[in-house]
Write an enzyme that holds these catalytic residues in place. Structure first.
Site, PDB file in Angstrom:
ATOM      1  N   SER A  61      88.693  34.390  58.005  1.00 51.99           N
ATOM      2  CA  SER A  61      88.686  32.916  57.968  1.00 51.99           C
ATOM      3  C   SER A  61      87.287  32.359  57.691  1.00 51.99           C
ATOM      4  CB  SER A  61      89.164  32.341  59.303  1.00 51.99           C
ATOM      5  OG  SER A  61      90.370  32.933  59.696  1.00 51.99           O
TER       6      SER A  61
HETATM    7  N1  SAH Z   1      91.030  36.852  62.572  1.00 52.70           N
HETATM    8  C1  SAH Z   1      90.772  37.540  61.330  1.00 52.70           C
HETATM    9  C2  SAH Z   1      91.460  36.917  60.135  1.00 52.70           C
HETATM   10  C3  SAH Z   1      92.908  37.087  60.209  1.00 52.70           C
HETATM   11  S1  SAH Z   1      93.825  36.993  58.700  1.00 52.70           S
HETATM   12  C4  SAH Z   1      89.284  37.705  61.065  1.00 52.70           C
HETATM   13  O1  SAH Z   1      88.459  37.220  61.826  1.00 52.70           O
HETATM   14  O2  SAH Z   1      88.947  38.371  60.083  1.00 52.70           O
HETATM   15  C5  SAH Z   1      95.412  37.224  59.430  1.00 52.70           C
HETATM   16  C6  SAH Z   1      95.697  38.638  59.891  1.00 52.70           C
HETATM   17  O3  SAH Z   1      96.935  38.621  60.606  1.00 52.70           O
HETATM   18  C7  SAH Z   1      95.885  39.623  58.751  1.00 52.70           C
HETATM   19  O4  SAH Z   1      94.984  40.683  58.917  1.00 52.70           O
HETATM   20  C8  SAH Z   1      97.328  40.085  58.902  1.00 52.70           C
HETATM   21  O5  SAH Z   1      97.538  41.444  58.544  1.00 52.70           O
HETATM   22  C9  SAH Z   1      97.569  39.855  60.393  1.00 52.70           C
HETATM   23  N2  SAH Z   1      98.970  39.705  60.814  1.00 52.70           N
HETATM   24  C10 SAH Z   1      99.981  39.092  60.153  1.00 52.70           C
HETATM   25  N3  SAH Z   1     101.114  39.137  60.888  1.00 52.70           N
HETATM   26  C11 SAH Z   1     100.811  39.790  62.050  1.00 52.70           C
HETATM   27  C12 SAH Z   1     101.569  40.140  63.204  1.00 52.70           C
HETATM   28  N4  SAH Z   1     102.853  39.847  63.324  1.00 52.70           N
HETATM   29  N5  SAH Z   1     100.931  40.800  64.214  1.00 52.70           N
HETATM   30  C13 SAH Z   1      99.617  41.123  64.108  1.00 52.70           C
HETATM   31  N6  SAH Z   1      98.852  40.817  63.027  1.00 52.70           N
HETATM   32  C14 SAH Z   1      99.440  40.144  62.008  1.00 52.70           C
END
Ligand code: SAH
Length: 222
Positions: A61
């Site tokens: 993000s």
């Molecule tokens: N917080 C992260 C950015 C997250 S992007 C950072 O600081 O870099 C969103 C993430 O959520 C992705 O990596 C994706 O694979 C994950 N994601 C999507 N659905 C999910 C679920 N049901 N459980 C866990 N992770 C999930």
């Protein structure tokens, strides 16, 4: 300019623009090296206030979004935080800096769940290299459904777009706890701040946002 100077400049900008409002969040942003969480080819952009690719089309993000979410969560030293969507591990490290590193006598912890195996490994390696692996636990699984922790959390941070508030996550939130989660369609969402009170759930809106979609049982797809 060295990363350290760029980081300082980013913190000043986020304060000036009103995204960082508290000392604790400012301190966390000035400590966590974002360049350690960005794939090597994007390192030069580490301190641009923009999302950056991680692996497989997922993103880390933008710093201002991390700041808004940290502020809305009202993170305090000693908090036990659950994050859904570890991604690069950057946001988890920011939270850990506040809950586990800003008061020696009051060490909280961040538990983070990532659905993608390769990203789980990527995040773990980033956290270890930057020294946050003892304050952040990363597990691979579907965080929308059944977090593998038998625990009620002070704060829950969801960093992927959800179609609704996952009921299972609400159950994992302590009374008095706060959850921040983007709710909406696959394309645009509203950042929602949810406060669990004794007898009711209060939902507040904190502005529009765009996140990658939450997968899994309570997400958009399996
Ligand atoms: N917080 C992260 C950015 C997250 S992007 C950072 O600081 O870099 C969103 C993430 O959520 C992705 O990596 C994706 O694979 C994950 N994601 C999507 N659905 C999910 C679920 N049901 N459980 C866990 N992770 C999930």
């Amino acid at each position: 300019m060295y990363f350290r100077d760029q980081r300082k400049e980013l913190v000043s900008r986020l304060i000036r623009e009103g995204y960082i409002r508290s000392e604790l969040v400012a301190r966390a942003f000035s400590k966590v090296p974002r360049e350690e969480f960005v794939p090597p080819r994007y390192r030069d952009y580490s301190y641009h206030d923009t999302p950056l690719p991680t692996l497989k089309g997922q993103t880390i993000s933008a710093p201002h979004m991390c700041a808004i979410m940290c502020e809305e969560l009202d993170l305090k030293p000693g908090d036990i935080v659950l994050e859904i969507g570890t991604g690069s591990g950057y946001h988890a490290a920011l939270c850990a800096e506040i809950v586990a590193r800003s008061d020696e006598k009051n060490r909280g912890h961040v538990c983070s769940i990532e659905i993608d195996k390769d990203l789980t490994k990527f995040a773990y390696e980033n956290l270890k290299r930057s020294g946050y692996d003892l304050d952040v636990s990363v597990v691979c699984g579907d965080g929308s459904f059944n977090p593998p922790f038998r625990y009620e959390f002070d704060k829950i941070l969801v960093t992927a777009a959800a179609p609704h508030i996952p009921n299972r996550l609400l159950k994992s939130l302590k009374v008095g706890g706060i959850m921040v989660i983007p709710i909406g369609s696959e394309f645009i969402q509203e950042l929602s701040v949810i406060i669990k009170q004794q007898d009711k759930i209060v939902v507040m809106r904190s502005g529009p946002c765009v996140f990658v979609k939450l997968r899994g049982i309570n997400g958009f797809s399996y």
